[in-house]
Design a protein around this motif. Structure first.
Motif, short mmCIF file in Angstrom:
data_model
loop_
_atom_site.label_atom_id
_atom_site.label_comp_id
_atom_site.label_asym_id
_atom_site.label_seq_id
_atom_site.Cartn_x
_atom_site.Cartn_y
_atom_site.Cartn_z
N ILE A 73 0.87 -1.18 0.00
CA ILE A 73 0.00 0.00 0.00
C ILE A 73 0.90 1.22 0.00
CG2 ILE A 73 -1.78 1.29 1.21
CD1 ILE A 73 -2.70 -1.28 2.50
N VAL A 74 0.84 1.98 -1.09
CA VAL A 74 1.61 3.21 -1.15
C VAL A 74 0.77 4.30 -0.51
CG1 VAL A 74 2.77 4.87 -2.64
CG2 VAL A 74 2.69 2.45 -3.30
N GLY A 75 1.22 4.77 0.63
CA GLY A 75 0.44 5.82 1.27
C GLY A 75 1.00 6.15 2.64
N ASP A 76 0.48 7.23 3.18
CA ASP A 76 0.87 7.73 4.49
C ASP A 76 0.27 6.81 5.56
OD1 ASP A 76 1.15 9.07 6.85
OD2 ASP A 76 0.62 11.04 6.02
N LEU A 77 1.12 6.24 6.39
CA LEU A 77 0.62 5.25 7.35
C LEU A 77 -0.44 5.84 8.28
CD1 LEU A 77 2.03 5.32 10.54
CD2 LEU A 77 4.02 5.12 9.08
N TYR A 78 -0.33 7.16 8.54
CA TYR A 78 -1.30 7.79 9.44
C TYR A 78 -2.69 7.87 8.81
CZ TYR A 78 2.95 8.97 11.88
OH TYR A 78 4.14 8.86 12.53
N LYS A 79 -2.71 7.83 7.48
CA LYS A 79 -4.00 7.84 6.79
C LYS A 79 -4.47 6.43 6.47
CE LYS A 79 -3.83 12.42 4.73
NZ LYS A 79 -2.51 12.85 4.24
N VAL A 80 -3.52 5.50 6.28
CA VAL A 80 -3.89 4.13 5.88
C VAL A 80 -4.27 3.28 7.09
CG1 VAL A 80 -3.03 1.99 4.84
CG2 VAL A 80 -2.44 4.19 3.81
N LEU A 81 -3.50 3.40 8.18
CA LEU A 81 -3.72 2.48 9.30
C LEU A 81 -5.09 2.62 9.96
CD1 LEU A 81 -0.32 1.96 11.19
CD2 LEU A 81 -1.52 0.43 9.62
N PRO A 82 -5.61 3.84 10.22
CA PRO A 82 -6.92 3.88 10.90
C PRO A 82 -8.03 3.14 10.15
CG PRO A 82 -5.83 6.00 11.07
CD PRO A 82 -5.00 5.17 10.13
N PRO A 83 -8.22 3.35 8.83
CA PRO A 83 -9.26 2.56 8.17
C PRO A 83 -8.91 1.07 8.07
CG PRO A 83 -8.11 3.93 6.55
CD PRO A 83 -7.64 4.37 7.91
N PHE A 84 -7.62 0.77 7.99
CA PHE A 84 -7.16 -0.63 7.92
C PHE A 84 -7.54 -1.34 9.22
CE2 PHE A 84 -3.38 -3.70 7.76
CZ PHE A 84 -3.91 -4.47 6.73
N ILE A 85 -7.26 -0.68 10.34
CA ILE A 85 -7.58 -1.26 11.65
C ILE A 85 -9.09 -1.44 11.78
CG2 ILE A 85 -7.61 -0.73 14.13
CD1 ILE A 85 -4.83 0.69 13.63
N GLU A 86 -9.86 -0.43 11.35
CA GLU A 86 -11.33 -0.51 11.45
C GLU A 86 -11.86 -1.69 10.64
OE1 GLU A 86 -13.37 0.86 13.53
OE2 GLU A 86 -11.50 1.74 14.28
N GLU A 87 -11.32 -1.85 9.43
CA GLU A 87 -11.79 -2.92 8.55
C GLU A 87 -11.45 -4.29 9.15
OE1 GLU A 87 -13.64 -1.77 6.15
OE2 GLU A 87 -14.20 -3.82 5.59
N LEU A 88 -10.24 -4.40 9.70
CA LEU A 88 -9.84 -5.67 10.30
C LEU A 88 -10.70 -6.00 11.52
CD1 LEU A 88 -5.95 -5.36 9.97
CD2 LEU A 88 -7.39 -7.07 8.85
N LYS A 89 -11.05 -4.94 12.27
CA LYS A 89 -11.94 -5.15 13.43
C LYS A 89 -13.26 -5.75 12.97
CE LYS A 89 -10.53 -1.68 16.83
NZ LYS A 89 -10.78 -0.27 17.20
N LYS A 90 -13.79 -5.19 11.86
CA LYS A 90 -15.07 -5.68 11.33
C LYS A 90 -14.94 -7.15 10.92
CE LYS A 90 -16.49 -1.48 9.10
NZ LYS A 90 -16.58 -0.93 7.75
N ILE A 91 -13.81 -7.45 10.25
CA ILE A 91 -13.60 -8.82 9.76
C ILE A 91 -13.49 -9.80 10.94
CG2 ILE A 91 -11.90 -10.33 8.64
CD1 ILE A 91 -11.31 -7.95 6.73
N LYS A 92 -12.78 -9.34 11.98
CA LYS A 92 -12.53 -10.23 13.12
C LYS A 92 -13.78 -10.42 13.98
CE LYS A 92 -8.53 -11.16 14.34
NZ LYS A 92 -7.70 -12.35 14.06
N SER A 93 -14.73 -9.49 13.91
CA SER A 93 -15.87 -9.56 14.83
C SER A 93 -16.97 -10.48 14.29
CB SER A 93 -16.42 -8.18 15.10
OG SER A 93 -16.96 -7.65 13.91
#
Lengths: 324, 257
Positions: free
Chosen positions: A304-324
């Motif tokens: 993922i080419v991008g600023d980690l501060y912009k990529v990680l928050p939605p990435f974490i949210e999406e993973l939370k959804k997947i894990k729940s």
């Protein structure tokens, strides 16, 4: 018939998985070549682990139990290993490649006049000894080596072999051990930063590793959150451990730990070869970096080419959804 | 105090590597002081800089070409050097180097012997422990910090879970991680001085080693390329969309979350 002996390492009250990987492999090699598989446990509570080791089918399990083995100390460990080698007379003595193994392997080989190959990723028995494959030149290439002789020591990178249970009614042999404190010239004064709750990186299924890009508090917080969602171990590049941002024991690379998790997420890591040397055997590699030319993308399955501060928050949210 | 640092000349792992017919083709112009040994030299210099009676001597086993690496260590500030000469085409393994060094140190007096924890080309990490065993010295490996204290060398080493603090009575041996310091870059003055510093050459034969001691017990039979990773997918665009996409790929395609 020769004896193939495996050292069962204990760390933080648990058997190191890498020891059982090595034992599984050696038992398969023994079965294919008509040899005998044995194991040795050296620990303050060695007998506690015997039942678990039986599941991997050695014919004999040696135990050396003494309070001196509460912490790693090379002098008593070398004495105990020498004692076991005298008793078992192994043709091959194999170890999981831990920091403790690295500390004693050379000295043990010299003491026993044995051939030794360290940190191999594969090995098999031959008529003359063993042949082994090991990564060299900062793990950029592989070398094939042979070790010859009656006594061969080998240490194996964690994750090199699958666990393979095959329960046996092993004979248990307790060896008496004693050592005078006066014979131990080195004094262990302290252990700093040992934290038994931490996920052991060398055995972690998932690792989130932080680099220079995630150096500040906000970056660290995001790393912690991502690791917590994935129940992952946290690692670091040398840039972060050197800067004192993260604990040196978390360093992954040629100098630090060599890891092989199912999933490795490199956050803000450029991917210098010294770092890649420690993680290139991960099954799936994800890289998040704002520099599209960062070398980490050459080895990442998903970049993922991008600023980690912009990529990680939605990435974490999406993973939370997947894990729940 | 007397500090010996064992050093090695190695190929620069950052240089391009070629393999031809199972042999490693090394660019002889890209040979350097092993990075871990450089840290050992640096630390010896730092530990002894307050003490005028101290001496740091480097020892290298290697061919004539390796003298440039010895000069580098002298230019950093080591006082003197011994070069144990080899042809450079021997198939020495860690054990051979350890036996050669052990023979050299047999009649020497010293307080501390140090070296890098491994050499950056082979990453074997065996020679230091072997040498300590041959010389019957207390030792510690993978040091990330060193201090001197009344006849003891205090070693902080990186263990499996934490950092172990170990007091080694001198004489002792320690192997150094490159995490302990940033080796200095030789100054112009250092480079000039290095040319006048004593470097003693010792022929391997003169050490009086048995033929058997020089026989390696292991041998590299060939080199090969690593099976490369399949080129992956690289995504650019809106962070939200990319994050969502990759999270689902990890779940649905890879089954790793």
């Amino acid at each position: 018939m020769s004896t193939l002996l495996t050292h069962i390492a204990i760390s933080d009250g648990k058997i190191k998985r890498s020891s059982l990987e090595v034992l599984s492999h050696l038992r398969q090699q023994a079965e294919a070549n008509g040899h005998d598989t044995e194991a040795v446990i050296i620990d303050q509570n060695a007998s506690q682990y015997v039942d678990q080791v039986k599941e991997y089918g050695p014919s004999t399990i040696y135990t050396i139990e003494d309070p001196i083995f509460e912490n790693h100390r090379n002098t008593p460990l070398l004495k105990a290993l020498g004692q076991v080698m005298d008793e078992a007379d192994p043709h091959v003595f194999a170890f999981g490649s831990t920091e403790s193994t690295k500390d004693i392997l050379g000295a043990l080989a010299a003491r026993q006049d044995a051939a030794v190959l360290s940190d191999v990723s594969e090995f098999e028995l031959t008529d003359e000894g063993i042949k082994a494959r090991r990564p060299v030149m900062a793990a950029k290439i592989l070398s094939d080596s042979v070790a010859k002789g009656d006594k061969i020591l080998v240490s194996v990178r964690s994750g090199s072999y699958d666990l393979d249970e095959s329960s046996a009614d092993s004979e248990v042999v307790n060896l008496d051990f004693s050592i005078d404190e006066s014979d131990i010239k080195a004094t262990l004064r302290d252990i700093i930063g040992a934290d038994s709750d931490k996920i052991d990186l060398s055995e972690a299924e998932t690792i989130v590793a932080a680099g220079r890009g995630a150096k500040d508090d906000e970056g660290q917080e995001l790393i912690n959150e991502l690791a917590s969602v994935l129940n992952a171990g946290i690692g670091a590049s040398r840039a972060l451990t050197e800067a004192g941002v993260m604990d040196p024991s978390l360093q992954i690379g040629q100098t630090g730990k060599v890891v092989s998790p199912q999933l490795y997420i490199a956050v803000g890591i450029s991917g210098a070869i010294q770092h890649v040397a420690g993680m290139a055997n991960s099954k799936v590699i994800v890289a998040i970096n704002k520099d599209p030319d960062a070398p980490i993308f050459d080895i990442a399955d998903y970049g993922i080419v991008g600023d980690l501060y912009k990529v990680l928050p939605p990435f974490i949210e999406e993973l939370k959804k997947i894990k729940s | 105090m007397k500090f010996y640092v064992c050093i090695k000349q190695v190929p620069d792992v950052d240089a391009p590597i070629q393999i031809k017919d199972g042999n490693l083709i090394q660019d002889t112009d890209r040979m350097i002081l092993n990075a871990y040994d450089a840290s050992a030299v640096e630390e010896a210099l730092v530990l002894t800089e307050e003490d005028d009676d101290s001496e740091v001597e480097v020892v290298l086993v290697g061919p004539d070409k390796a003298q440039e690496t010895i000069r580098k260590a002298l230019a950093m500030g080591a006082d003197k050097a011994t070069h144990i000469k080899t042809n450079g085409d021997e198939n020495f393994d860690s054990g051979t180097y350890a036996r050669i060094l052990a023979k050299f140190f047999e009649d020497k007096e010293y307080d501390v012997i140090s070296c890098g924890k491994q050499s950056q080309d082979t990453d074997a990490g065996l020679t230091g422990g072997m040498l300590a065993q041959h010389l019957d010295l207390p030792y510690a490996t993978n040091a990330v910090g060193l201090e001197l204290e009344d006849g003891n060398l205090i070693v902080k080493r990186q263990g499996d879970s934490g950092q172990e603090v170990i007091a080694l009575p001198q004489p002792c041996l320690v192997t150094c991680s490159n995490d302990m310091n940033e080796p200095r870059i030789p100054s112009l003055k250092g480079i000039m001085q290095s040319k006048r510093k004593p470097m003693e050459s010792v022929e391997l034969e003169d050490l009086g080693l048995d033929e058997s001691a020089l026989q390696p017990k292991t041998e590299v039979t060939g080199y090969m390329e690593k099976p490369g990773r399949e080129p992956g997918q690289k995504f650019e665009g809106e962070p939200d969309e990319l994050a969502e996409k990759v999270a689902h790929l990890l779940d649905e395609e890879e089954n790793v979350v």
